[in-house]
Design a protein around this motif. Structure first.
Motif, PDB file in Angstrom:
ATOM      1  N   UNK A  84       2.471  -0.890   4.918  1.00 59.21           N
ATOM      2  CA  UNK A  84       2.124  -0.377   6.473  1.00 59.21           C
ATOM      3  C   UNK A  84       3.059   0.805   7.117  1.00 59.21           C
ATOM      4  N   UNK A  85       3.819   0.896   6.041  1.00 54.96           N
ATOM      5  CA  UNK A  85       5.125   1.761   6.907  1.00 54.96           C
ATOM      6  C   UNK A  85       4.249   2.987   6.906  1.00 54.96           C
ATOM      7  N   UNK A  86       3.679   2.785   5.139  1.00 51.49           N
ATOM      8  CA  UNK A  86       3.398   4.342   4.657  1.00 51.49           C
ATOM      9  C   UNK A  86       2.332   4.546   5.386  1.00 51.49           C
ATOM     10  N   UNK A  87       1.321   3.237   5.584  1.00 47.18           N
ATOM     11  CA  UNK A  87       0.010   3.863   6.286  1.00 47.18           C
ATOM     12  C   UNK A  87       0.520   4.424   7.493  1.00 47.18           C
ATOM     13  N   UNK A  88       1.755   3.885   8.294  1.00 46.06           N
ATOM     14  CA  UNK A  88       1.394   3.902   9.986  1.00 46.06           C
ATOM     15  C   UNK A  88       1.734   5.450   9.718  1.00 46.06           C
ATOM     16  N   UNK A  89       2.551   6.391   9.280  1.00 47.58           N
ATOM     17  CA  UNK A  89       2.688   7.572   8.854  1.00 47.58           C
ATOM     18  C   UNK A  89       1.611   8.245   8.730  1.00 47.58           C
ATOM     19  N   UNK A  90       1.286   7.649   7.193  1.00 44.42           N
ATOM     20  CA  UNK A  90       0.160   8.337   6.600  1.00 44.42           C
ATOM     21  C   UNK A  90      -1.845   8.420   8.311  1.00 44.42           C
ATOM     22  N   UNK A  91      -1.639   7.386   9.595  1.00 44.86           N
ATOM     23  CA  UNK A  91      -2.096   7.130  10.379  1.00 44.86           C
ATOM     24  C   UNK A  91      -1.740   8.649  11.789  1.00 44.86           C
ATOM     25  N   UNK A  92      -0.531   8.500  11.628  1.00 47.34           N
ATOM     26  CA  UNK A  92       0.005   9.200  12.160  1.00 47.34           C
ATOM     27  C   UNK A  92      -0.267  11.251  12.223  1.00 47.34           C
ATOM     28  N   UNK A  93      -0.029  11.474  11.682  1.00 46.49           N
ATOM     29  CA  UNK A  93      -0.303  12.392  10.472  1.00 46.49           C
ATOM     30  C   UNK A  93      -2.035  12.841  10.816  1.00 46.49           C
ATOM     31  N   UNK A  94      -2.799  12.238  10.592  1.00 48.44           N
ATOM     32  CA  UNK A  94      -3.662  12.450   9.898  1.00 48.44           C
ATOM     33  C   UNK A  94      -4.830  11.945  11.035  1.00 48.44           C
TER      34      UNK A  94
END
Ligand code: HEC
Ligand code: HEC
Length: 345
Positions: free
Chosen positions: A21-31
């Motif tokens: 979820x930590x990585x997912x948040x960053x990916x979601x925020x970026x893309x």
């Protein structure tokens, strides 16, 4: 590339460092967040629906999500983000996004929703579609006007009858989508589902052959006089008509397609280079592109993605940078030169 800046927003949001979820948040925020909203509230860019809407979350399956992310919604600003389709995201990135969106609150799933088999009358559905004004928002051909499309091949491939029925009956509270349960009979809602189904066309799961964008020969009309644009006041948005006129007059310029390469391969403005906003190529572009020639970035949404690329170039010290105001789909609909496939022309 996924630099979180001085504070780590994923940690601030309560995700333990290193979890999916930590990585997912960053990916979601970026893309994703710059179109769908950073909390999934939707509509930061045209027609990008509210992904954290409880009724949406309640009815969308994991497969529905994964197919939307990987294959996108062809012909709309929703790119095919899956690496297999020419986009940037690996399978693990997609599953990290899923881990992140799982924290959005949703009601319990509806038992048997996706097993419902719906029958009805298409012609009655069509009459109702017009009578209820569905076309005002979704368009006469269902391709979307002020709302997402309801005839998109990938939507209809991924959505069960129950998903479509639930959306029409209950709507999406907090968005423009009304619920029709009180207005229409069960059979009438079914007729509408049958109408939407009748719009389905085959989807393409075929990955495109590998494609590496490159920056060789970025110039259009290399021997022409340099183009000179006047952006709309106080912005970097350049009206498409100006770009088209100077292009056809033989003026020198660079057009940069900021979308995922998967979109570029389907269709792009003739002569444009592929320069996806997320790609390392952007850093190279800052090094190698000429600084005395206007660069017009474009996307389909019509500004969100191109705006990011343009900003990166401006941050890199470029002076003559603009964003195609109306975006790619306007250019295409004007029947100005576009091409598909791998050639630039
Ligand atoms: C006032 C504008 C408006 C009208 C009228 C309207 N819709 Fe919608 N519709 C929307 C919006 C906006 C959404 C997306 C909402 C969201 O963010 O989840 C939507 C979503 C949907 C969805 C779900 C699509 C998806 O990809 O999740 C379906 C199906 C749908 N509408 C069908 C209809 C039908 C059928 C009618 C007429 C009976 C109708 N709509 C009338 C605005 C409208
Ligand atoms: C450039 C803007 C943009 C970006 C970036 C973007 N989307 Fe979308 N997305 C859209 C639009 C617009 C639609 C609706 C397309 C249509 O008309 O059918 C959509 C549709 C969707 C849908 C289908 C929703 C439904 O009800 O049918 C999902 C799921 C989705 N996006 C998730 C994502 C995720 C996850 C990301 C990041 C990896 C992302 N999107 C990035 C614009 C965007």
């Amino acid at each position: 590339m996924l630099d979180a800046g001085p504070t780590d927003a994923a940690v601030d949001a309560g995700f333990e460092r290193g979890t999916a979820a930590y990585y997912g948040e960053r990916i979601y925020r970026y893309y994703c967040g710059f179109c769908h909203g950073y909390q999934g509230e939707g509509y930061r860019s045209d027609n990008a629906n509210a992904l954290s809407n409880p009724n949406f979350l309640r009815s969308a399956t994991r497969t529905f999500w994964e197919e939307a992310i990987i294959y996108g919604r062809p012909g709309t600003p929703m790119s095919a983000w899956g690496r297999e389709m020419g986009g940037p995201l690996r399978a693990i990135d997609v599953s990290d996004i899923m881990a992140y969106v799982a924290h959005w609150e949703r009601p319990d799933p509806i038992e048997g929703l996706h097993e419902q088999v719906i029958t009805g009358d298409r012609d009655r559905g069509w009459d109702l579609y017009l009578e209820m004004g569905c076309d005002d928002c979704h368009g006469e051909d269902g391709s979307g006007v002020t709302a997402p499309g309801v005839s998109n091949s990938w939507l209809l491939e991924s959505a069960s009858d129950g998903f479509l029925r639930y959306a029409i009956a209950e709507g999406r509270p907090g968005t423009d989508m009304p619920g029709y349960e009180q207005v229409l009979t069960d059979q009438e809602i079914d007729d509408l589902v049958v109408l939407l189904r009748s719009w389905a066309t085959p989807v393409n799961r075929e990955p495109p052959p590998p494609f590496e964008p490159d920056l060789t020969d970025p110039l259009i009309n290399p021997d022409g006089e340099a183009a000179s644009f006047t952006p709309r006041e106080g912005t970097f948005y350049v009206p498409a008509q100006q770009v088209y006129d100077q292009l056809t007059e033989g003026r020198r310029m660079i057009l940069a397609d900021a979308r995922a390469a998967s979109d570029y391969l389907v269709g792009h403005i003739s002569g444009a280079i592929s320069l996806p906003f997320y790609d390392e190529l952007v850093e190279e572009a800052v090094e190698v592109l000429p600084r005395d020639t206007w660069i017009i970035a474009y996307c389909g949404c019509p500004h969100a993605v191109s705006g990011r690329l343009a900003q990166a170039l401006i941050d890199g010290g470029f002076e003559f940078v603009g964003v195609l105001d109306e975006g790619y789909y306007h250019w295409r609909d004007e029947r100005w030169p576009i091409t598909n496939g791998r050639e630039r022309y």
